[in-house]
Design a protein around this motif. Structure first.
Motif, PDB file in Angstrom:
ATOM      1  N   VAL A 174       0.851  -1.190   0.000  1.00 44.39           N
ATOM      2  CA  VAL A 174       0.000   0.000   0.000  1.00 44.39           C
ATOM      3  C   VAL A 174       0.886   1.238   0.000  1.00 44.39           C
ATOM      4  CG1 VAL A 174      -1.819   1.264   1.202  1.00 44.39           C
ATOM      5  CG2 VAL A 174      -1.759  -1.249   1.318  1.00 44.39           C
ATOM      6  N   ARG A 175       0.598   2.174  -0.892  1.00 44.53           N
ATOM      7  CA  ARG A 175       1.337   3.439  -0.943  1.00 44.53           C
ATOM      8  C   ARG A 175       0.343   4.602  -0.877  1.00 44.53           C
ATOM      9  NH1 ARG A 175       5.897   6.186  -2.596  1.00 44.53           N
ATOM     10  NH2 ARG A 175       5.492   8.148  -3.674  1.00 44.53           N
ATOM     11  N   ASN A 176       0.638   5.566  -0.024  1.00 49.09           N
ATOM     12  CA  ASN A 176      -0.151   6.800   0.004  1.00 49.09           C
ATOM     13  C   ASN A 176       0.443   7.754  -1.027  1.00 49.09           C
ATOM     14  OD1 ASN A 176      -1.584   9.105   0.495  1.00 49.09           O
ATOM     15  ND2 ASN A 176      -0.789   9.444   2.557  1.00 49.09           N
ATOM     16  N   ASP A 177      -0.294   7.967  -2.101  1.00 51.54           N
ATOM     17  CA  ASP A 177       0.180   8.818  -3.190  1.00 51.54           C
ATOM     18  C   ASP A 177      -0.173  10.280  -2.971  1.00 51.54           C
ATOM     19  OD1 ASP A 177       1.762   8.561  -5.519  1.00 51.54           O
ATOM     20  OD2 ASP A 177       0.016   8.928  -6.792  1.00 51.54           O
ATOM     21  N   GLY A 178      -0.704  10.595  -1.786  1.00 51.66           N
ATOM     22  CA  GLY A 178      -1.006  11.974  -1.448  1.00 51.66           C
ATOM     23  C   GLY A 178      -2.284  12.461  -2.139  1.00 51.66           C
ATOM     24  N   PRO A 179      -2.660  13.702  -1.877  1.00 45.61           N
ATOM     25  CA  PRO A 179      -1.957  14.649  -0.993  1.00 45.61           C
ATOM     26  C   PRO A 179      -2.306  14.424   0.480  1.00 45.61           C
ATOM     27  CG  PRO A 179      -3.896  15.685  -1.936  1.00 45.61           C
ATOM     28  CD  PRO A 179      -3.823  14.315  -2.550  1.00 45.61           C
ATOM     29  N   GLY A 180      -1.338  14.712   1.326  1.00 45.49           N
ATOM     30  CA  GLY A 180      -1.568  14.675   2.749  1.00 45.49           C
ATOM     31  C   GLY A 180      -1.487  13.288   3.343  1.00 45.49           C
ATOM     32  N   THR A 181      -1.681  13.234   4.639  1.00 43.11           N
ATOM     33  CA  THR A 181      -1.601  11.995   5.403  1.00 43.11           C
ATOM     34  C   THR A 181      -2.925  11.246   5.351  1.00 43.11           C
ATOM     35  OG1 THR A 181       0.044  12.935   6.903  1.00 43.11           O
ATOM     36  CG2 THR A 181      -1.210  11.041   7.706  1.00 43.11           C
ATOM     37  N   ALA A 182      -2.839   9.927   5.169  1.00 44.42           N
ATOM     38  CA  ALA A 182      -4.020   9.066   5.272  1.00 44.42           C
ATOM     39  C   ALA A 182      -4.074   8.503   6.689  1.00 44.42           C
ATOM     40  CB  ALA A 182      -3.962   7.943   4.251  1.00 44.42           C
ATOM     41  N   THR A 183      -5.262   8.467   7.261  1.00 44.58           N
ATOM     42  CA  THR A 183      -5.425   7.971   8.627  1.00 44.58           C
ATOM     43  C   THR A 183      -6.431   6.832   8.656  1.00 44.58           C
ATOM     44  OG1 THR A 183      -7.204   9.530   9.147  1.00 44.58           O
ATOM     45  CG2 THR A 183      -4.940  10.282   9.525  1.00 44.58           C
ATOM     46  N   ASN A 184      -6.448   6.130   9.784  1.00 46.90           N
ATOM     47  CA  ASN A 184      -7.412   5.043  10.003  1.00 46.90           C
ATOM     48  C   ASN A 184      -7.452   4.073   8.825  1.00 46.90           C
ATOM     49  OD1 ASN A 184      -8.055   6.244  12.419  1.00 46.90           O
ATOM     50  ND2 ASN A 184      -9.881   7.244  11.647  1.00 46.90           N
ATOM     51  N   ILE A 185      -6.284   3.648   8.385  1.00 44.54           N
ATOM     52  CA  ILE A 185      -6.209   2.756   7.229  1.00 44.54           C
ATOM     53  C   ILE A 185      -6.631   1.348   7.651  1.00 44.54           C
ATOM     54  CG2 ILE A 185      -4.683   1.778   5.473  1.00 44.54           C
ATOM     55  CD1 ILE A 185      -2.929   4.285   5.939  1.00 44.54           C
ATOM     56  N   SER A 186      -7.491   0.757   6.844  1.00 43.83           N
ATOM     57  CA  SER A 186      -8.020  -0.567   7.149  1.00 43.83           C
ATOM     58  C   SER A 186      -7.847  -1.472   5.937  1.00 43.83           C
ATOM     59  CB  SER A 186      -9.501  -0.469   7.515  1.00 43.83           C
ATOM     60  OG  SER A 186     -10.094  -1.756   7.603  1.00 43.83           O
ATOM     61  N   VAL A 187      -7.375  -2.700   6.176  1.00 42.96           N
ATOM     62  CA  VAL A 187      -7.235  -3.705   5.131  1.00 42.96           C
ATOM     63  C   VAL A 187      -8.046  -4.932   5.537  1.00 42.96           C
ATOM     64  CG1 VAL A 187      -5.660  -5.190   3.845  1.00 42.96           C
ATOM     65  CG2 VAL A 187      -4.908  -2.917   4.572  1.00 42.96           C
ATOM     66  N   VAL A 188      -8.925  -5.376   4.651  1.00 44.05           N
ATOM     67  CA  VAL A 188      -9.694  -6.599   4.876  1.00 44.05           C
ATOM     68  C   VAL A 188      -9.426  -7.544   3.714  1.00 44.05           C
ATOM     69  CG1 VAL A 188     -11.970  -7.636   5.150  1.00 44.05           C
ATOM     70  CG2 VAL A 188     -11.477  -5.407   6.172  1.00 44.05           C
ATOM     71  N   ASP A 189      -8.968  -8.757   4.025  1.00 40.44           N
ATOM     72  CA  ASP A 189      -8.639  -9.759   3.016  1.00 40.44           C
ATOM     73  C   ASP A 189      -9.616 -10.926   3.159  1.00 40.44           C
ATOM     74  OD1 ASP A 189      -7.270 -12.089   1.754  1.00 40.44           O
ATOM     75  OD2 ASP A 189      -5.693 -10.606   1.438  1.00 40.44           O
ATOM     76  N   THR A 190     -10.281 -11.295   2.066  1.00 40.15           N
ATOM     77  CA  THR A 190     -11.337 -12.304   2.133  1.00 40.15           C
ATOM     78  C   THR A 190     -10.812 -13.728   2.201  1.00 40.15           C
ATOM     79  OG1 THR A 190     -11.488 -12.563  -0.266  1.00 40.15           O
ATOM     80  CG2 THR A 190     -12.809 -10.804   0.754  1.00 40.15           C
ATOM     81  N   MET A 191      -9.525 -13.929   1.978  1.00 39.90           N
ATOM     82  CA  MET A 191      -8.953 -15.273   1.937  1.00 39.90           C
ATOM     83  C   MET A 191      -9.598 -16.127   0.848  1.00 39.90           C
ATOM     84  SD  MET A 191      -6.541 -15.611   4.242  1.00 39.90           S
ATOM     85  CE  MET A 191      -6.456 -17.345   4.648  1.00 39.90           C
ATOM     86  N   GLY A 192     -10.231 -15.467  -0.111  1.00 40.71           N
ATOM     87  CA  GLY A 192     -10.804 -16.171  -1.252  1.00 40.71           C
ATOM     88  C   GLY A 192     -12.122 -16.852  -0.983  1.00 40.71           C
ATOM     89  N   THR A 193     -12.788 -16.507   0.134  1.00 38.46           N
ATOM     90  CA  THR A 193     -14.066 -17.135   0.454  1.00 38.46           C
ATOM     91  C   THR A 193     -15.125 -16.070   0.725  1.00 38.46           C
ATOM     92  OG1 THR A 193     -13.821 -17.204   2.862  1.00 38.46           O
ATOM     93  CG2 THR A 193     -12.768 -18.974   1.591  1.00 38.46           C
ATOM     94  N   ALA A 194     -16.383 -16.489   0.634  1.00 39.20           N
ATOM     95  CA  ALA A 194     -17.492 -15.593   0.961  1.00 39.20           C
ATOM     96  C   ALA A 194     -17.776 -15.588   2.458  1.00 39.20           C
ATOM     97  CB  ALA A 194     -18.739 -16.020   0.187  1.00 39.20           C
ATOM     98  N   ASP A 195     -17.076 -16.426   3.191  1.00 36.04           N
ATOM     99  CA  ASP A 195     -17.259 -16.552   4.631  1.00 36.04           C
ATOM    100  C   ASP A 195     -16.425 -15.494   5.344  1.00 36.04           C
ATOM    101  OD1 ASP A 195     -17.521 -17.267   7.246  1.00 36.04           O
ATOM    102  OD2 ASP A 195     -16.629 -19.261   7.045  1.00 36.04           O
ATOM    103  N   THR A 196     -17.086 -14.507   5.935  1.00 38.86           N
ATOM    104  CA  THR A 196     -16.358 -13.398   6.563  1.00 38.86           C
ATOM    105  C   THR A 196     -15.653 -13.823   7.843  1.00 38.86           C
ATOM    106  OG1 THR A 196     -18.366 -12.711   7.729  1.00 38.86           O
ATOM    107  CG2 THR A 196     -17.920 -11.674   5.605  1.00 38.86           C
TER     108      THR A 196
END
Length: 328
Positions: A174-196
């Motif tokens: 992940v790269r922040n291309d600007g402008p400014g600071t990004a906050t509260n960054i969240s990443v969710v990966d499904t692991m390839g399933t519909a099961d959350t």
């Protein structure tokens, strides 16, 4: 007496820039940016200008309490004809104050105290908007390291094939291309399933303009093709939502190669627990033949169907690709 004619030019530049820097007008800013304001007053004559005063309204013309006043004191307080005077100060952009019209008003007198015509100039800033996140998801071998940067990840495939039972590593850059600071960054990966319930998630409090962040995890390849989806989102420094980014990486399983040794020359006497279905592979030509039920088949027929047959040390080694699991 004659009244000098004054001109004033006010500009806004990034906090670390010179007043003469060439910048966009209005200047794009985000909350937390430092802006340098520069005001240059020039006396076009005739005569010297006395009691030259700049009053800066800090972008709030209706509120004089936060005004800043500058008074020319060089040369005995007289700005000579043809001379210029520049003042500068910095301010940090507050949340909600990205769009700002900042004015400076200049007054003076001639040598006998008569007031000159006041002059006003403004500098304008505008909201640059939320930062843009660049995201890349890739697949590498389990014993490999993930790409160290987003740029490096662009050269790594986002799809791969791997042998069932082996491990591979999914990587996220992940790269922040600007402008400014990004906050509260969240990443969710499904692991390839519909099961959350099996989702993976990571978070970061902030990512500065131009900064990068990476994550990786290892999975064991199953017999099912996998399309792995990751979604990344966040906020700007003024709590404006960043546009979410969704990326995928895919994995195609290939059957695990199997090598089985049987006593030689009794190849026709296959032990019952060893009976299995094989998909023979022609290693030279890369062709795959139809599945073969291995029971009492001769070595010659196995070779004709594409198996690699090696007789050595009193054993026959049969190499192919497993279609069903051996019974032992």
């Amino acid at each position: 007496g004659a009244l000098p004619v004054l001109t004033a030019v006010k500009v806004a530049v990034p906090g670390d820039a010179d007043c003469s820097a060439s910048v966009a007008d209005p200047l794009p800013v985000v909350a937390g940016d430092v802006v340098k304001y520069c005001v240059t007053v020039t006396n076009n004559g005739p005569g010297g200008a006395h009691n030259v005063v700049i009053v800066d309204d800090a972008g709030t013309p209706a509120d004089t309490a936060d005004d800043t006043t500058f008074t020319y004191t060089d040369n005995g307080g007289v700005l000579a004809e043809g001379a210029s005077w520049t003042v500068m100060y910095t301010a940090t952009v507050a949340v909600g104050e990205q769009d700002l019209v900042n004015s400076a008003r200049v007054t003076a007198e001639n040598e006998i105290g008569e007031p000159t015509v006041p002059v006003v100039d403004t500098a304008v800033t505008t909201d640059a908007g939320p930062p843009v996140l660049l995201v890349r998801k890739t697949v590498v071998a389990a014993n490999s390291t993930c790409p160290s940067t987003y740029a490096a990840a662009l050269a790594v495939p986002a799809s791969a094939s791997a042998t069932v039972g082996d491990e591979v590593r999914f990587c996220l850059n992940v790269r922040n291309d600007g402008p400014g600071t990004a906050t509260n960054i969240s990443v969710v990966d499904t692991m390839g399933t519909a099961d959350t319930s099996d989702d993976l998630s990571w978070s970061a409090a902030s990512l500065a303009d131009g900064a990068e962040w990476s994550q990786g995890y290892t999975v064991t390849v199953s017999s099912t093709s996998l399309t792995n989806v990751a979604t990344v989102d966040g906020l700007s420094s003024s709590s404006t939502p960043v546009a979410p980014v969704t990326v995928t990486a895919s994995l195609a399983p290939t059957a695990k190669p199997v090598v089985v040794a049987y006593p030689y020359p009794n190849i026709t006497n296959w032990p019952t627990p060893r009976q299995a279905l094989f998909e023979p592979v022609d290693v030279v030509a890369g062709r795959s033949q139809a599945p073969l039920a291995v029971t009492g088949t001769s070595a010659a027929k196995l070779g004709a169907l594409g198996f690699t047959i090696i007789a050595a040390g009193g054993f026959v080694v049969v190499a192919g690709r497993r279609r069903e699991q051996d019974q032992n």
